[in-house]
Each structure stands twice: as structure tokens, then as C-alpha cells.
Design an enzyme around this catalytic site. Structure first.
Site, PDB file in Angstrom:
ATOM      1  N   CYS A 258       0.807  -1.219   0.000  1.00 49.18           N
ATOM      2  CA  CYS A 258       0.000   0.000   0.000  1.00 49.18           C
ATOM      3  C   CYS A 258       0.841   1.271   0.000  1.00 49.18           C
ATOM      4  O   CYS A 258       0.286   2.373  -0.088  1.00 49.18           O
ATOM      5  CB  CYS A 258      -0.929   0.000   1.207  1.00 49.18           C
ATOM      6  N   HIS A 414      -2.421   7.673   6.542  1.00 48.47           N
ATOM      7  CA  HIS A 414      -2.794   6.487   5.763  1.00 48.47           C
ATOM      8  C   HIS A 414      -4.279   6.204   5.979  1.00 48.47           C
ATOM      9  O   HIS A 414      -5.017   5.977   5.026  1.00 48.47           O
ATOM     10  CB  HIS A 414      -1.931   5.302   6.205  1.00 48.47           C
ATOM     11  N   HIS A 452      -9.636   2.853  -0.292  1.00 53.16           N
ATOM     12  CA  HIS A 452      -8.219   2.472  -0.307  1.00 53.16           C
ATOM     13  C   HIS A 452      -7.864   1.888  -1.668  1.00 53.16           C
ATOM     14  O   HIS A 452      -8.270   0.775  -2.006  1.00 53.16           O
ATOM     15  CB  HIS A 452      -7.972   1.449   0.799  1.00 53.16           C
TER      16      HIS A 452
END
Length: 613
Positions: A258, A414, A452
Site C-alpha cells: 500500500c 494512511h 483504499h
């Protein structure tokens, strides 16, 4: 003295819309915009969605951001799978002769039928069969590209995986919105002074990529000649080189789950600071809204399922969950929301940015990457993020001073929306703030709007950061009603409302990313005002004045591109089969190689970089 990596263009497509012109960012803070800017944002989204300009605003906006899964990619209520069935001894079936397996299973007895085409199969023992079946997916929330938008329909796409079609759109948007004449730019550079770093953290796993290659035979279909090569993780960089830029420079992708986009950004920053490259196109394109990927993450307990959302909100089984607000960073939550996105940025060294009159959107001072060390669970967070955030904060302090770090910085978290992330990342942020003297450090989390997008996620964060400096508003986390009790925030300002700020008072942003496996990265990004001050200090007032005059031409080209986008006349760059070079096109000597289209040759008169022996 290092060269400064200046951000001169951004482009792409996300659930919020087109990134160029700050349209994607404006969607995040739509209710804070003036009437004129709201209309521009609505026009940009309506154009993407193929809607009439008179369509009501609510209708236009409803097909953006996180929302209920649509059916353009697959029907989530009818996901294909095989159901095993045990056939008893003596069971029979009839099937075409041409469909008989080779070799025949030992317990099959075959009898030809009179029609000559079919056969009867009798099982002499227990036989397992796989029956085609469908099931409903457990997750119905996703950050999808705007409803009705299909990047593959905008150019001559030929069975391209979705993320590659998104690459063509996103990279083209970045390059065209820059307002720069790219052929003229290449005439002032040599091939090795340009680089492209782009990829996909999960490769291309839809049917036109690795997904089809892996399951075609199981579905009774053939593997195509494109599925294997188009599935490679770095293929988006290859597409940019081959069909958009015609670049012969450095290329590839650095993968870090990620945090992948920040890994690629680190390559770009290192190249420019060292002087190896003068222009770098960096980005990621990710299209993980695929049943198999969603099945994998939900089986891990990572995705916010419908049942978990209902339980969280106290809803009965017959009530639809709140899909729009499925991602809830730093609040009581159940998991992250998967999303698709393609984000691209053009970076130049400070000298070239001034020479070309490029727009100055900001600068990337550095990107810090650290692993977690020893781990128990490979997917669990660890200590590495403490190092990346501390190093980024320390560099910000070194460049702009302690007061700027404490009073004029903010964090793009994040912020995935998982219960584990809210605890671990908040603690890292809070400890960083405590040790560096920030008492009320502003924290925002763009995944609450977009979801995401895995490898492209930090690109969504950077897109939002550049927008903050453009508009002066830090997006609030509007999907939550309060901070969870286990969140560490004594030194943080995790705001649920948009925060109006003076752009001149926001000197820097820390963009944070945490990836499975211990892939931690934090970028220190400097505001456009700070970047211009640094350029003035290095190059002088006259150089800035000359840049301003050159930028007027750049701005006119940017306006022309924006107008073409809003009128539907803009097209992605896709130069299939054009300008292909062969050996005969090169001017080759033992001292240099001249490549057509580039003003400077590749220099082969190099010094020994090591010691004599």
C-alpha cells in the site's frame, strides 16, 4: 547541493473525478466551494459521466466517491463459482463427444449415442463434479470511478486491463494539463535525463490480465496471448513509454504494497536530487475492484462487510448499510473500503522548472522508507513507521525550522478505517507530534472519501495535499461522528469538519503510508509558496521574473486543455505504432548515441566512477 524535485503537473482519475484542475480535490470539499467553482466541478464530473449539463447536482454527485457497488464491472449479487457435487456410483450424464476429457478418468464408462455427436457416461465409482453456481458478495461498498466513466472507451483499447486503460487516461491528463510542449522539452534533453516510474501493487488481475490467464481454462475458455504480458506489475510504465511519451529513459516500478506510490516517488526524488534525471513521470494505477481480490481481503477480515457495517450501526438484516460512509478512519469501524484510482505527477529539477515556465505545485523534499524488522504476523504493523515519520519531521525542521514544523505543517494519514490502523497509526502520529513539539497537529484522511486504492493510495493523498495549498481547506473526516476511545490523539487535531487555513501558513505536509509486510513510507512535501521562496534564494529574483513571464504561456495552454476537457474535445494520448525506432534510426559512435526527437545525445565519454587500480 541537491537539486530540488519540483512538482509541475498532476493528473489522473479517482472516485472523486479528474485530478487535473484540482477537480478531484474540489469534489472532497464541494460544500465549501463558491457557486462558480461548484458549477465548474459539476461540469467536470458530468462530462466524465456522460451526463447533460442540466442534470441536477445531487444526481451528478451521487455517482462519485465511495458508494454501493455498481454493475459495470460485475454483478456482485451473482458472483460465479463452482459448487462441488458428489455423484454416486451408477450415476449417468450425457455430454458432447468433443467435450470428453483426455485421458478418461478410470471410473468412467462411455457409450456412444445414435446421433453420433453425444455420448453417455456412466460412473463406476464415486465421482466429484463441479457445478456452475453463483453467490452474493459480502461487501457492497467500494470507491469506484465516477459512474458511467470508462477510460477504455476513450482510445483504441484492445483488451487492455482496466488499470492500464486508467494509466493511459491518468498519465495523459498529467502531461496535457502541464501546459508544456513535450516535444520541445525533449529537444532540450537527452534520453537518459527522463524517467518513468509507475506500476500496480497487485498487478493487473482482471480478466484481460493475470486474472484471465489463471482462470480461463477453469471456465472452459482459452488463455489469450495478451493476458500474460499485460499482467506484469510495471506494465503501466511500459505503456507510458511506448504509447504516450516515447521515452527511452530509465523505467520500472518499486513495489511496497500500500506504500507503492511513495516507493516510486522515492526513485524520482533520488534521481532528480542526484542530477541523474531532469524530468520524471511518477505514479500508480490500481484497479482492485475485482471479486477475487475483494474475496481475499474480506476473508482476512480487512474489508468492511455489509453485515459488519449493519452491526456497527445497529441495523437489522433487511436494512441496507451506510455504504457512502463505510470508511471511518480513527473512529469505531470495521475495515477498509477497496477503491480504484490512477494518479500521476510530473517532477522536474528546479532549474528546468524555471527554464520551461512550468507550474509550481510544490516540491518533494524526500521520501523515507523503513521496514518493520522481525514480525509475527506479516500483515501486522510494526516499528518502521516511527522511523519514517520521525525522519520526515526532522528534515522538515532542518529545512524550515522548528516553528514551521510545529505550527505550519499537517499530516495526510494512511487512515484506512480498520480497527487496527486507527490504534497503531494514531499512536505513531501522536508520538511524533509529542516528541517534535506539535500540540495540535492537523490530521486528514482522504480514504474516508475515496476508499483504499492499494498501490495508488498515496497518490490520492498527494492529490489532496496539492489541493489544500490551492484552496486553503484541509478536508475533514466527514464519515465519522467521533474519535474512538482507543485512538491516541492528545497531540493531534483529527477534525471531522473541513478546516479553513491560510495556504501561506501551511508550509509542509507529511504524507504517510503503511503497507502489508512492513512497507512503511513517509514523504515530506513542501508548499508552492515555500518552493518559490527556495527557488528565489537559489536562482535569484531575475530568474523568478523570467519564469513568471514564461508561465503565462504555460497557463494559456493549461486553460486550453481545461476547456477541451469540459467540452468533450480532449482525448488521451495513445500513439500506437507511431515513431517506432530501429537500429538504422540511431546515430551511433563510440562517443555518443543520437536518438531522433531528443536534442542531446547519450554521452558515452564517461569517467571511471571508482578508484584506479
Amino acid at each position: 547541493m541537491s537539486r530540488l524535485p519540483v512538482i509541475v503537473a498532476q493528473g489522473g482519475i479517482s472516485p472523486a473525478g479528474r485530478s487535473s484542475g484540482f477537480h478531484g480535490y474540489h469534489r472532497l470539499i464541494f460544500d465549501q466551494l463558491g457557486a462558480q467553482q461548484q458549477q465548474k466541478t459539476l461540469s467536470a464530473i458530468a462530462r466524465l459521466r456522460g451526463l447533460d449539463k442540466d442534470t441536477p447536482a445531487d444526481t451528478i454527485l451521487s455517482g462519485t466517491l465511495i458508494r454501493q457497488l455498481e454493475t459495470n464491472l460485475f454483478d456482485n449479487n451473482a458472483l460465479y463459482y463452482h459448487q462441488p457435487l458428489k455423484a454416486d456410483k451408477g450415476s449417468e450424464l450425457i455430454l458432447p463427444k468433443c467435450r470428453l476429457p483426455k485421458p478418461l478418468p478410470e471410473n468412467w464408462q462411455v457409450e456412444a449415442l445414435n446421433d453420433g455427436r453425444n455420448v453417455r457416461v456412466c460412473f463406476s465409482g464415486l465421482q466429484t463434479l463441479m457445478l456452475p453456481s453463483t453467490r452474493a458478495g459480502s461487501v457492497n461498498a467500494a470507491g469506484q470511478l465516477p459512474s458511467g466513466f470508462d477510460p477504455a472507451a476513450l482510445y483504441q483499447s484492445r483488451h487492455h486491463p482496466r488499470s492500464l486503460a486508467m494509466t493511459v487516461y491518468g498519465a495523459s491528463d498529467a502531461l496535457q494539463s502541464s501546459g508544456l510542449e513535450w516535444q520541445l522539452l525533449k529537444e532540450n534533453l537527452s534520453p537518459e535525463q527522463i524517467a518513468v516510474y509507475s506500476g500496480s501493487a497487485m498487478s493487473q488481475l482482471d480478466y484481460n490480465g493475470y486474472g484471465g490467464m489463471l482462470k480461463a481454462r477453469l471456465m472452459g475458455k482459452r488463455v489469450s496471448s495478451k493476458q500474460c504480458p499485460l499482467g506484469f506489475a510495471e506494465m503501466s510504465a511500459d505503456f507510458i513509454n511506448a504509447y504516450i511519451l516515447g521515452s527511452l529513459g530509465n523505467t520500472g516500478t518499486s513495489m511496497g504494497a500500500c506504500a507503492t506510490l511513495l516507493y516510486n516517488l522515492q526513485l524520482a526524488v533520488n534521481d532528480i536530487r542526484s542530477g541523474k534525471r531532469r524530468v520524471v513521470i511518477v505514479g500508480n494505477s490500481e484497479a482492485p475492484v475485482i471479486p477475487e481480490i475483494m474475496d481475499g481481503y474480506s476473508t482476512m477480515g480487512a474489508l468492511a462487510t455489509d453485515d459488519a457495517l449493519r452491526k456497527l450501526d445497529g441495523l437489522d438484516d433487511l436494512t441496507n448499510p451506510d455504504w457512502r460512509n463505510a470508511c471511518r478512519p480513527f473512529a469505531e469501524s470495521t475495515g477498509f473500503t477497496i477503491a480504484e484510482s490512477s494518479q500521476y505527477f510530473v517532477l522536474m529539477d528546479d532549474g528546468l522548472a524555471l527554464e520551461t515556465g512550468a507550474e509550481i505545485l510544490g516540491a518533494v523534499a524526500d521520501v523515507f522508507v523503513n521496514a518493520d524488522g522481525y514480525k509475527k504476523s506479516i500483515s501486522a504493523p510494526g516499528a518502521g513507521n516511527y522511523l519514517t515519520l520521525a525522519r520526515a519531521a526532522a528534515l522538515g525542521r532542518a529545512i524550515l525550522g522548528e516553528d514551521a514544523l510545529r505550527q505550519r505543517s499537517f499530516v495526510q494519514a494512511h487512515g484506512t478505517g480498520t480497527p487496527q490502523n486507527r490504534v497503531t497509526e494514531s499512536r505513531v502520529l501522536n508520538e511524533t507530534a509529542r516528541h517534535f513539539g506539535m500540540n495540535n497537529w492537523p490530521v486528514t484522511a482522504v480514504k474516508s472519501y475515496l476508499g483504499h486504492s492499494i498501490g495508488a493510495a498515496a497518490g490520492d493523498q498527494l492529490m489532496s495535499t496539492l489541493g489544500v495549498w490551492h484552496q486553503g481547506i484541509i478536508p475533514g473526516i466527514r464519515t465519522i461522528s467521533g474519535i474512538a476511545e482507543d485512538v491516541h490523539h492528545s497531540h493531534l487535531d483529527i477534525s471531522m469538519n473541513h478546516k479553513q487555513m491560510d495556504p501561506s501558513q501551511m508550509a509542509m505536509s507529511l504524507i504517510n503510508a503503511k503497507g502489508f509486510g512492513g512497507n512503511n513510507a513517509t514523504a515530506l512535501v513542501l508548499s508552492p509558496d515555500i518552493t518559490r521562496e527556495m527557488l528565489k534564494a537559489r536562482h535569484g529574483e531575475q530568474a523568478l521574473s523570467s519564469w513568471q513571464q514564461c508561465y503565462e504561456t504555460t497557463f494559456r495552454r493549461q486553460e486550453e486543455y481545461e476547456s477541451a476537457q469540459l467540452s468533450g474535445q480532449a482525448e488521451p494520448i495513445y500513439l500506437f505504432g507511431e515513431g517506432v525506432l530501429g537500429e538504422d534510426d540511431l546515430e551511433y559512435t563510440d562517443q555518443s548515441i543520437k536518438v531522433p526527437g531528443f536534442g542531446h545525445p547519450v554521452n558515452l565519454e564517461v569517467d571511471n566512477p571508482f578508484w584506479s587500480f
